[in-house]
Design an enzyme around this catalytic site. Sequence first.
Site, short mmCIF file in Angstrom:
data_model
loop_
_atom_site.label_atom_id
_atom_site.label_comp_id
_atom_site.label_asym_id
_atom_site.label_seq_id
_atom_site.Cartn_x
_atom_site.Cartn_y
_atom_site.Cartn_z
N ARG A 42 0.84 -1.20 0.00
CA ARG A 42 0.00 0.00 0.00
C ARG A 42 0.88 1.26 0.00
O ARG A 42 0.61 2.22 -0.70
CB ARG A 42 -0.90 -0.10 1.22
CG ARG A 42 -1.52 1.13 1.69
CD ARG A 42 -2.81 1.43 0.94
NE ARG A 42 -3.63 2.27 1.77
CZ ARG A 42 -3.28 3.46 2.20
NH1 ARG A 42 -2.12 3.96 1.86
NH2 ARG A 42 -4.08 4.15 2.98
N ASP A 79 -12.54 -2.40 -4.41
CA ASP A 79 -13.44 -1.79 -3.43
C ASP A 79 -14.84 -1.71 -4.03
O ASP A 79 -14.99 -1.74 -5.26
CB ASP A 79 -12.96 -0.40 -3.01
CG ASP A 79 -13.61 0.01 -1.70
OD1 ASP A 79 -13.15 -0.45 -0.65
OD2 ASP A 79 -14.61 0.75 -1.74
O1 CP3 Z 1 -9.86 -8.70 1.30
C1 CP3 Z 1 -10.96 -8.24 0.94
O2 CP3 Z 1 -12.00 -8.33 1.60
C2 CP3 Z 1 -11.05 -7.65 -0.46
C3 CP3 Z 1 -11.05 -6.25 -0.61
C4 CP3 Z 1 -12.17 -5.32 -0.13
C5 CP3 Z 1 -11.89 -4.01 0.29
N1 CP3 Z 1 -13.08 -3.37 0.49
C6 CP3 Z 1 -10.56 -3.43 0.43
C7 CP3 Z 1 -10.36 -2.21 1.24
C8 CP3 Z 1 -13.56 -5.50 -0.11
C9 CP3 Z 1 -14.39 -6.73 -0.41
C10 CP3 Z 1 -14.12 -4.23 0.28
C11 CP3 Z 1 -15.58 -3.98 0.37
C12 CP3 Z 1 -16.05 -2.71 0.93
N2 CP3 Z 1 -15.52 -1.46 0.79
C13 CP3 Z 1 -17.26 -2.58 1.67
C14 CP3 Z 1 -18.24 -3.69 1.95
C15 CP3 Z 1 -17.79 -4.62 3.00
C16 CP3 Z 1 -17.81 -4.06 4.37
O3 CP3 Z 1 -16.72 -3.90 4.94
O4 CP3 Z 1 -18.91 -3.78 4.87
C17 CP3 Z 1 -17.39 -1.22 2.03
C18 CP3 Z 1 -18.52 -0.62 2.83
C19 CP3 Z 1 -16.29 -0.52 1.45
C20 CP3 Z 1 -16.06 0.94 1.47
C21 CP3 Z 1 -14.78 1.30 2.11
N3 CP3 Z 1 -13.53 0.98 1.62
C22 CP3 Z 1 -14.60 2.06 3.30
C23 CP3 Z 1 -15.73 2.62 4.14
C24 CP3 Z 1 -13.22 2.16 3.52
C25 CP3 Z 1 -12.53 2.94 4.60
C26 CP3 Z 1 -12.60 2.29 5.91
C27 CP3 Z 1 -11.55 1.25 6.04
O5 CP3 Z 1 -11.87 0.11 6.42
O6 CP3 Z 1 -10.40 1.58 5.77
C28 CP3 Z 1 -12.57 1.43 2.48
C29 CP3 Z 1 -11.11 1.24 2.31
C30 CP3 Z 1 -10.59 -0.13 2.07
N4 CP3 Z 1 -11.14 -1.09 1.26
C31 CP3 Z 1 -9.38 -0.67 2.61
C32 CP3 Z 1 -9.24 -1.96 2.09
C33 CP3 Z 1 -8.10 -2.93 2.31
C34 CP3 Z 1 -8.42 0.07 3.51
C35 CP3 Z 1 -7.67 1.05 2.68
C36 CP3 Z 1 -6.27 1.35 3.16
O7 CP3 Z 1 -5.37 0.57 2.84
O8 CP3 Z 1 -6.11 2.38 3.80
#
Ligand code: CP3
Length: 351
Positions: A42, A79
């Site tokens: 990342r 995402d």
């Molecule tokens: O390993 C996996 O599950 C695959 C990848 C994946 C990510 N997001 C990577 C991610 C999947 C399947 C998601 C789905 C996702 N994204 C959802 C639905 C699932 C759930 O958790 O309810 C939602 C609501 C999101 C939207 C989202 N993406 C938010 C609100 C955030 C910020 C909050 C957080 O957890 O950081 C993200 C960022 C995100 N998506 C990260 C990852 C690995 C973190 C980003 C980072 O590296 O800073």
Amino acid sequence: MLNTRIKNDRLLKALRHQPNDRPPVWLMRQAGRYLPEYRRIREQAGDFMSLCKNPHLCCEVAMQPIDRFNLDAAILFSDILTIPDAMGLELSFAENQGPQFSKRIESVSDINKLPIIDPEASLAYVTEAVRTTKSALNDTIPLIGFSGSPWTLATYMVEGGSSRTFPRTKALIYTQPQAAENLLSILAINIIEYMKAQINAGADVAMIFDTWGGVLTPPGFLRFSLKPMQKIVSALKTEYPDIPVVLFTKGGGAWLEDMAASGADGLGLDWTCDLGNAFNRVGRQVALQGNLDPGALYGAEEIIREQVLAVLTACNNQPGHIFNLGHGIEPGVDPEKVKFVVDTVHQFRYK
Ligand code: CP3
């Protein structure tokens, strides 16, 4: 497109209610910040969206938990907010903050202007990530493709980012319900095309994350969340009858019968739902995926073992259960605890 070449097909068997030696196991957010090797990649990518737009790095981070824990399924690294970004809302993730859109849906005319997208063009970085990851997996385990649900994507598009109480989205459904339905229909169309593109690129399972369906009332859930998800299930099952579809509504435990009637092959359960009870209610119609409390990963090993065994035994040795958490792994979790969970599932055998 029934993929019979996959060597470890426990997940596909569980989704078809076929017997397994033990339940398959994968974990929501299995690739992510709790892994030091993820944080390194990342860092290398610069920001989260640059990582999502680089298919080789997406493949690398999707493989990290597979290499570490020997899971029974990989999930595409991407995402759910890629669709609103492709629809022109301009997504960004500022350091240590949630997602933000530079444009949001503020009026009926904004909804009327929303485009139908061609994911093969504007989301080619996702289909390329599917192809790259699929090839790295080399048919060892299935690859799960995914999208957000129409309702969940709509909340981010109307709020302009994350929210706790969804004031603007709630205002929309209570003042302009028809416009809300139009927004959800456009999203359903785009999600169907997006999931088809992922399946054509090699995804073996389609999962729909309805993270915010649980904030609706019972009739609100049927109208604004389940109905548009049902359209997606029907379209995908018509075109790809052999690709399993899994719906996960966080907080959806009260509506499992309605969700099972959608024609989905599997339902994800959060940790507030009793798995044994859910199995008695809908376990003949759909496979159930879940539902260890992600918070259990903060416990000591003996507590984790007890909690994992409670999940493993809840379905009484019947096929049709996929071990998972009730929601994603939190960034502060120790990867050794994750390994302990997975190893405990690996050691379990159905009687
Ligand atoms: O390993 C996996 O599950 C695959 C990848 C994946 C990510 N997001 C990577 C991610 C999947 C399947 C998601 C789905 C996702 N994204 C959802 C639905 C699932 C759930 O958790 O309810 C939602 C609501 C999101 C939207 C989202 N993406 C938010 C609100 C955030 C910020 C909050 C957080 O957890 O950081 C993200 C960022 C995100 N998506 C990260 C990852 C690995 C973190 C980003 C980072 O590296 O800073």
